[in-house]
Design an enzyme around this catalytic site. Structure first.
Site, mmCIF file in Angstrom:
data_model
loop_
_atom_site.group_PDB
_atom_site.id
_atom_site.type_symbol
_atom_site.label_atom_id
_atom_site.label_comp_id
_atom_site.label_asym_id
_atom_site.label_seq_id
_atom_site.Cartn_x
_atom_site.Cartn_y
_atom_site.Cartn_z
ATOM 1 N N ASP A 1 107.011 53.159 40.149
ATOM 2 C CA ASP A 1 106.084 53.669 39.147
ATOM 3 C C ASP A 1 106.684 55.013 38.751
ATOM 4 O O ASP A 1 106.552 56.009 39.458
ATOM 5 C CB ASP A 1 104.675 53.834 39.722
ATOM 6 C CG ASP A 1 103.725 54.429 38.687
ATOM 7 O OD1 ASP A 1 104.205 55.027 37.704
ATOM 8 O OD2 ASP A 1 102.503 54.312 38.872
ATOM 9 N N PHE B 1 97.242 53.548 43.330
ATOM 10 C CA PHE B 1 96.765 54.215 42.130
ATOM 11 C C PHE B 1 95.779 53.259 41.457
ATOM 12 O O PHE B 1 95.970 52.038 41.489
ATOM 13 C CB PHE B 1 97.896 54.618 41.170
ATOM 14 C CG PHE B 1 97.329 55.354 39.999
ATOM 15 C CD1 PHE B 1 96.830 56.633 40.159
ATOM 16 C CD2 PHE B 1 97.184 54.752 38.760
ATOM 17 C CE1 PHE B 1 96.217 57.298 39.103
ATOM 18 C CE2 PHE B 1 96.578 55.406 37.705
ATOM 19 C CZ PHE B 1 96.089 56.684 37.874
ATOM 20 N N THR B 2 94.765 53.832 40.842
ATOM 21 C CA THR B 2 93.621 53.055 40.349
ATOM 22 C C THR B 2 94.040 51.843 39.500
ATOM 23 O O THR B 2 93.743 50.704 39.848
ATOM 24 C CB THR B 2 92.697 53.978 39.535
ATOM 25 O OG1 THR B 2 93.488 54.662 38.562
ATOM 26 C CG2 THR B 2 92.027 54.999 40.436
ATOM 27 N N PHE C 1 85.141 55.153 37.987
ATOM 28 C CA PHE C 1 85.144 56.611 37.795
ATOM 29 C C PHE C 1 85.152 57.001 36.330
ATOM 30 O O PHE C 1 84.689 58.076 35.961
ATOM 31 C CB PHE C 1 86.349 57.251 38.511
ATOM 32 C CG PHE C 1 87.665 56.689 38.078
ATOM 33 C CD1 PHE C 1 88.161 55.524 38.638
ATOM 34 C CD2 PHE C 1 88.413 57.323 37.094
ATOM 35 C CE1 PHE C 1 89.372 54.999 38.228
ATOM 36 C CE2 PHE C 1 89.622 56.806 36.674
ATOM 37 C CZ PHE C 1 90.098 55.626 37.243
ATOM 38 N N TYR D 1 107.674 45.463 11.312
ATOM 39 C CA TYR D 1 107.024 44.725 12.404
ATOM 40 C C TYR D 1 108.020 44.418 13.519
ATOM 41 O O TYR D 1 107.695 44.534 14.696
ATOM 42 C CB TYR D 1 106.410 43.410 11.884
ATOM 43 C CG TYR D 1 105.582 42.729 12.939
ATOM 44 C CD1 TYR D 1 104.225 43.016 13.070
ATOM 45 C CD2 TYR D 1 106.159 41.835 13.845
ATOM 46 C CE1 TYR D 1 103.467 42.424 14.068
ATOM 47 C CE2 TYR D 1 105.410 41.239 14.839
ATOM 48 C CZ TYR D 1 104.063 41.533 14.955
ATOM 49 O OH TYR D 1 103.324 40.957 15.948
ATOM 50 N N ARG E 1 88.953 62.836 42.389
ATOM 51 C CA ARG E 1 89.906 61.870 42.940
ATOM 52 C C ARG E 1 89.526 61.677 44.397
ATOM 53 O O ARG E 1 90.104 62.247 45.302
ATOM 54 C CB ARG E 1 91.354 62.362 42.820
ATOM 55 C CG ARG E 1 91.856 62.457 41.400
ATOM 56 C CD ARG E 1 92.476 61.200 40.825
ATOM 57 N NE ARG E 1 91.593 60.247 40.236
ATOM 58 C CZ ARG E 1 91.949 59.397 39.250
ATOM 59 N NH1 ARG E 1 93.147 59.427 38.725
ATOM 60 N NH2 ARG E 1 91.106 58.514 38.798
ATOM 61 N N LYS F 1 102.854 60.965 30.485
ATOM 62 C CA LYS F 1 103.008 62.084 31.425
ATOM 63 C C LYS F 1 104.379 62.738 31.193
ATOM 64 O O LYS F 1 104.542 63.520 30.276
ATOM 65 C CB LYS F 1 102.836 61.600 32.862
ATOM 66 C CG LYS F 1 101.387 61.312 33.253
ATOM 67 C CD LYS F 1 100.899 59.992 32.781
ATOM 68 C CE LYS F 1 99.597 59.577 33.418
ATOM 69 N NZ LYS F 1 99.115 58.291 32.861
HETATM 70 N N1 F0G Z 1 100.654 55.284 37.343
HETATM 71 C C1 F0G Z 1 100.304 56.547 37.643
HETATM 72 C C2 F0G Z 1 100.910 57.218 38.826
HETATM 73 C C3 F0G Z 1 99.377 57.221 36.830
HETATM 74 O O1 F0G Z 1 99.039 58.470 37.135
HETATM 75 C C4 F0G Z 1 98.827 56.553 35.704
HETATM 76 C C5 F0G Z 1 97.840 57.210 34.856
HETATM 77 C C6 F0G Z 1 99.224 55.243 35.442
HETATM 78 C C7 F0G Z 1 100.144 54.641 36.284
HETATM 79 C C8 F0G Z 1 98.661 54.468 34.288
HETATM 80 O O2 F0G Z 1 99.169 54.926 33.102
HETATM 81 O O3 F0G Z 1 97.191 55.874 31.879
HETATM 82 O O4 F0G Z 1 99.315 55.316 30.690
HETATM 83 O O5 F0G Z 1 97.842 53.512 31.516
HETATM 84 N N2 F0G Z 1 97.233 58.238 35.205
HETATM 85 C C9 F0G Z 1 96.282 58.997 34.413
HETATM 86 C C10 F0G Z 1 95.811 60.167 35.224
HETATM 87 C C11 F0G Z 1 95.173 58.191 33.853
HETATM 88 O O6 F0G Z 1 94.946 60.896 34.716
HETATM 89 O O7 F0G Z 1 96.297 60.380 36.329
HETATM 90 P P1 F0G Z 1 98.320 54.911 31.713
#
Ligand code: F0G
Length: 484
Positions: A216, A125-126, A450, A73, A383, A259
């Site tokens: 980021d 970014f979303t 989305f 843990y 997108r 990624k």
């Molecule tokens: N920042 C960027 C630039 C991203 O592309 C993503 C995720 C995140 C943060 C968030 O990371 O998914 O590990 O919580 N992008 C994915 C995509 C979802 O399909 O572009 P996460």
């Protein structure tokens, strides 16, 4: 890039079968999925270019590392291995693991943003923007104008426009700006990089005013490769050296290991300031898990520790981006409108240019992604306006300048023959593009719509099997439970 210059520095040891479906099956699948490729089952997909997130193939080294998971843990040895990888490769002394990138964004936003604050960044970014907004902050886009022009050939379209940043600082005052968020590369601009010079300029500007710089770092290795290839004076440095220098120009970073780091799950928050670290570790226990596992198993930490080191190998990153360029160049040669220069993780189709007969209110990119699936079984992602969501103050749809479909290439997963199939599918759809119908919402969730929204063709009856109301209830329930 010549076609054979980027051959993969690995051979295949394990394979996973994939299957082609028939067109009539796909027509049914996309209807049931509400014309949202996120709601398709993966078994219904032939080549899956939805995302490069968590879809990488791990190496034999990483799988071996999984067997070395220390599932204690607290204080798992895999945590210390990960900490060492992050220190060596990214240079952040302090590391809080999180279940994925948005876990780190959540912690960072809660840690630094006070309601009423303003957070400038190079395009939204979303998940990043949503966490900033949920913490009471307002996001401001300070990316250079070229980023919003799909045809601009600027080599660093991810750059921050210092004049735009300065205007925000003057308007709200440095004290209301807890940090500038610099994404490297910029996903929604088309996987576009930021130059080292720009990172340096932003760092100097912010330091002089007491504003933090947070990267980021999700695709920072890909950004480093573009710097090596394109920036004057950088060609003789290794990607690893460039990455370290990029991170040196920041106070910390959020990371989605799914990624660049070649794992299926995991992320982290990297920091230097010890006082901030103590607070972040404390928040981590509330939202993620103890600060030495952050919502991950020991084996996941180990896979990421190894993946980080593999990700900065020159021959790997060259073939990774080489494959993306191979697909992009095939589409360009056929006259398909794509975002240029080609990005690091994906080829972005310019849906607005491709489907001029569809108004933005009919979500051309969503319609194009659905049509591509029906055409070929290739799954891509919208997108554009659907991803951009609604303005939290006015409730109106946001219509970003870019209305794109992302063909996202998983790392180490598909072959050149798969890229040929994708190119042929897109080209054949391009030749019949006037047949693509617009879409309208039939279900719109409140957050990050989305992922779970449902659509129907504009003007078409929205009845699947039975009365419309039953259909709507079924799609809503499907969106919530994943069951049909
Ligand atoms: N920042 C960027 C630039 C991203 O592309 C993503 C995720 C995140 C943060 C968030 O990371 O998914 O590990 O919580 N992008 C994915 C995509 C979802 O399909 O572009 P996460």
């Amino acid at each position: 890039m010549s076609q054979r210059s980027w051959a993969e520095p690995w051979k295949i040891k394990v394979v996973e079968p994939i299957h082609m479906t028939t067109r009539s099956e796909r027509e049914r699948h996309i209807r049931v999925a509400g014309y949202n490729t996120f709601l398709l089952r993966s078994d219904e997909v032939y080549i899956d270019l939805l995302t490069d997130s968590g879809t990488s193939a791990m190496s034999d080294r990483q799988w071996a590392g999984m067997m070395m998971g220390d599932e204690a843990y607290a204080g798992s040895r895999n945590f210390y291995n990960l900490e060492k990888s992050v220190r060596d490769v990214y240079g952040y002394e302090e590391l809080i693991p999180t279940h994925q990138g948005r876990g780190a964004e959540h912690l960072l936003s809660k840690l630094l943003i006070t309601p009423g604050d303003h957070v400038p960044g190079n395009m939204y970014f979303t998940t990043t923007r949503l966490h900033q907004e949920l913490a009471g902050g307002t996001f401001h886009d300070v990316i250079i104008d070229e980023a919003h022009d799909p045809a601009s050939l600027h080599p660093f379209k991810g750059n921050i426009d210092l004049a735009k940043l300065d205007a925000i600082v003057h308007e709200y005052g440095a004290a209301r700006i807890p940090y500038v968020c610099v994404a490297v590369t910029v996903n929604l601009a088309g996987g576009q990089p930021v130059s080292m010079q720009n990172l340096l300029d932003v760092w100097s500007y912010c330091r002089a005013r007491g504003i933090k710089v947070m990267l980021d770092a999700t695709r920072a290795v890909e950004n480093a490769w573009f710097i090596q290839q394109r920036e004057v004076g950088m060609g003789d440095r290794t990607v690893a050296e460039i990455l370290r220098r990029m991170c040196d120009l920041s106070d910390g970073a959020t990371m989605s290991g799914k990624k660049d780091s070649l794992v299926n799950i995991g992320g982290w928050l990297g920091l230097r300031d010890k006082a901030l670290v103590a607070k972040a570790q404390n928040l981590a226990v509330v939202y993620e898990g103890l600060h030495t596992y952050g919502g991950l198993a020991g084996r996941d930490l180990e896979a990421m520790a190894i993946g980080i080191r593999e990700s900065v190998q020159e021959e790997y990153i060259r073939s990774r981006i080489g494959q993306v360029y191979y697909l992009g160049e095939r589409l360009q040669d056929a006259g398909v409108p794509i975002v240029t220069p080609i990005g690091g993780h994906a080829v972005f189709l310019d849906a607005a240019a491709m489907l001029p007969h569809l108004p933005r209110e009919q979500f051309p990119a969503q319609a194009l992604a659905a049509a591509l699936y029906v055409e070929s079984g290739v799954r891509a992602m919208e997108r554009g306006a659907v991803s951009a969501g609604r303005d939290p103050l006015t409730g109106h749809n946001r219509y970003p300048k870019l209305e794109l479909v992302r063909l996202t290439i998983p790392r180490r997963v598909y072959t050149q023959a798969h890229m040929d199939v994708v190119a042929e599918s897109v080209i054949s759809l391009f030749q019949e593009r006037e047949k693509v119908h617009g879409l309208q919402f039939i279900y719109e969730p409140e957050y990050l719509r989305f992922f779970q929204a449902q659509f129907a063709p504009v003007g078409a009856p929205v009845v699947l099997d039975g009365p419309a109301e039953a259909y709507h209830a079924a799609v809503r329930s499907f969106a919530l439970t994943g069951r049909r």
